[in-house]
Design an enzyme around this catalytic site. Structure first.
Site, PDB file in Angstrom:
ATOM      1  N   ASP A  13      44.335  37.636  31.495  1.00 21.53           N
ATOM      2  CA  ASP A  13      44.567  36.200  31.297  1.00 21.53           C
ATOM      3  C   ASP A  13      45.430  35.577  32.389  1.00 21.53           C
ATOM      4  O   ASP A  13      46.142  34.599  32.169  1.00 21.53           O
ATOM      5  CB  ASP A  13      45.219  35.942  29.920  1.00 21.53           C
ATOM      6  N   GLY A  40      37.933  36.597  28.258  1.00 17.27           N
ATOM      7  CA  GLY A  40      37.765  35.164  28.027  1.00 17.27           C
ATOM      8  C   GLY A  40      38.265  34.461  29.275  1.00 17.27           C
ATOM      9  O   GLY A  40      39.469  34.452  29.530  1.00 17.27           O
ATOM     10  N   HIS A  41      37.354  33.950  30.078  1.00 16.85           N
ATOM     11  CA  HIS A  41      37.728  33.344  31.360  1.00 16.85           C
ATOM     12  C   HIS A  41      37.524  31.830  31.259  1.00 16.85           C
ATOM     13  O   HIS A  41      36.401  31.353  31.100  1.00 16.85           O
ATOM     14  CB  HIS A  41      36.901  33.955  32.497  1.00 16.85           C
ATOM     15  N   GLN A 223      40.052  41.633  32.330  1.00 19.45           N
ATOM     16  CA  GLN A 223      41.324  42.229  31.895  1.00 19.45           C
ATOM     17  C   GLN A 223      42.297  42.252  33.087  1.00 19.45           C
ATOM     18  O   GLN A 223      42.249  41.367  33.906  1.00 19.45           O
ATOM     19  CB  GLN A 223      41.122  43.631  31.306  1.00 19.45           C
TER      20      GLN A 223
END
Ligand code: GDP
Ligand code: IMO
Ligand code: MG
Length: 423
Positions: A13, A40-41, A223
């Site tokens: 993140d 989750g980008h 990640q």
């Protein structure tokens, strides 16, 4: 050499999606090399926010081919949903999305196994995103997995049934876990059909041919280095190789092709899920950073744990990846702080060290250097000269400590809030 890698130096993140999107116009191909829908980008432009889980973050640039590499694990249901959601708002996806036939498939039973395993671990749980990542990579290395290319084989249905049966036995013999496969299986089988209609390729040939022709490829990590299966805070890690070496394995390209390695990190540090976090702040300062930084997971919505920047861990990550360029994000978030702490060494017993201990959960104390904050809104600054002096000093301090130049600085989530530093 035209292959660059962009990867996270912390626990994920760091802002990879945003930066890959900004870099994409300079590349012909963007390729994801590991992980799966645990990622989750986030990409924000034109007042719209997109969170990508499987699709590479170059997808908003129609001239850029986006490859899901062999190192990625794919949940057909998530992929289908992601494509359909983007197409519903007029984005072209299918014409420039290419999927490796060697990528492994996440089955509904992999997700059930993930949930059962986490439930059984109780307070020792990893804090997995429950997307089936661990069980799918276990089947890959255990040589039981199903790959995207298998979808095109006539015996796919039998092979699928065989593996599902094995998973059912595992669930029934090892866990007290209730499940109802009939709730999730129909959507999976429909998504499999949908996946068959996409561009399924031998991506290692595609990428090597492109490189031979002088095309530019950006490898997009998911990640972060501290979640790496070998070098992360094991066992509180993900199940793939998140480092630069993982780009070679996950795309089928030689290490000799790699030119720049962009290492991205936040001006502070966050972690979502369980596991050690030496500089974690459990007080109101941590809460202030969480709120100011909007630190809630892009995939699961969980609050992210927050803490100060950890230089021994960053140095470790830089060394593992051969980072050539640093990118710091969220400089704007620290504008709220009158004073900033940077952990620059650890105290283990009576000894001070720069080295990351074998067991990050063992007892040691992070030692901090205090730096003055800049307490100024930096989100509209587009010239590095105009940055507040204290932020410039923070950057110089980090460059000196980390021995790598800071090439870019991010001062907000938007595309334009991105500065090329003067090096
Ligand atoms: P990724 O997984 O590395 O792509 O990062 P995430 O998208 O999970 O989390 C990064 C979050 O920070 C997203 O909400 C981004 O929109 C946001 N973001 C990225 N860069 C910056 C920045 O420089 N400042 C601020 N305030 N937010 C940023
Ligand atoms: P991006 O690409 C942050 C964390 C989970 C958990 C551990 C294992 O958005 O940076 P898994 O589902 O892989 O078995 O979970 O890893 N994790 C992430 N944390 N960002 C991510 O991806 C993550 N992907 C997995 O929270 O602690
Ligand atoms: Mg993320």
């Amino acid at each position: 050499m035209p292959l660059d890698v962009l990867l996270g130096l912390q626990w994920g993140d760091e802002g990879k999606g945003k930066v890959v999107d900004v870099f994409s116009p300079h590349y012909d191909i963007v390729a994801r090399f590991q992980g799966g829908p645990n990622a989750g980008h986030t990409i924000i432009f034109d007042n719209q926010k997109f969170v990508l889980h499987l699709i590479p973050s170059g997808i908003f640039h129609p001239g850029v081919d986006c490859v899901i590499g062999n190192g990625v694990v794919i949940d057909p249901v998530t992929l289908r949903r992601e494509i359909e959601q983007l197409e519903a708002v007029g984005k072209s996806v299918k014409d420039h999305l290419l999927i490796s036939k060697r990528a492994h498939l996440i089955l509904p039973t992999h997700k059930l196994l993930d949930a059962a395993s986490e439930q059984a671990k109780g307070d020792q749980k990893i804090g997995s995103t429950l997307r089936g990542i661990g069980p799918t990579y276990m089947d890959k290395t255990g040589r039981n997995g199903l790959r995207v290319g298998d979808l095109l084989e006539p015996d796919f249905a039998e092979r699928y049934a065989f593996l599902v049966n094995k998973h059912k036995q595992l669930l029934e013999n090892n866990y007290e876990f209730e499940y109802d496969l009939s709730e999730v299986e129909p959507a999976f089988l429909e998504a499999v059909e949908y996946l068959r209609g996409l561009k399924l390729i031998n991506s290692e040939y595609f990428l090597n041919q492109a490189l031979k022709e002088g095309k530019k490829v950006l490898a997009e990590g998911a990640q972060g280095t501290l979640l790496d299966i070998d070098f992360g805070s094991y066992p509180f890690v993900t199940s793939s190789s998140t480092t630069a070496a993982g780009a070679c394995i996950g795309l089928g390209v030689s290490p000799r092709q790699i030119d720049r390695v962009y290492g991205i990190f936040k001006a502070y540090c966050t972690r979502v899920g369980s596991g050690p976090f030496p500089t974690e702040l459990h007080d109101e300062v941590g809460e202030k950073i969480r709120q100011a930084g909007g630190e809630f997971g892009a995939t699961t919505g969980r609050p992210r744990r927050t803490g100060w920047i950890d230089l021994p861990l960053l140095r470790y990550a830089i060394q593992l990846n051969g980072v050539t360029d640093l990118i710091m994000t969220k400089a704007d978030v620290l504008s709220i702080m009158p004073e900033i702490q940077a952990c620059d060494r650890y105290k283990i017993g009576d000894t001070e060290t720069n080295e990351v201990p074998y067991d990050l959960s063992s007892a040691f104390q992070p030692l901090h250097t205090s730096l003055p904050g800049w307490q100024e809104d930096v989100t509209a600054i587009d010239n590095p000269e105009e940055l507040p002096q204290n932020l410039k000093d923070y950057i110089s301090y980090l460059e000196k400590e980390l021995e790598v130049p800071m090439t870019y600085l991010s001062v907000g989530p938007g595309r334009k809030q991105f500065l090329k530093m003067g090096k």
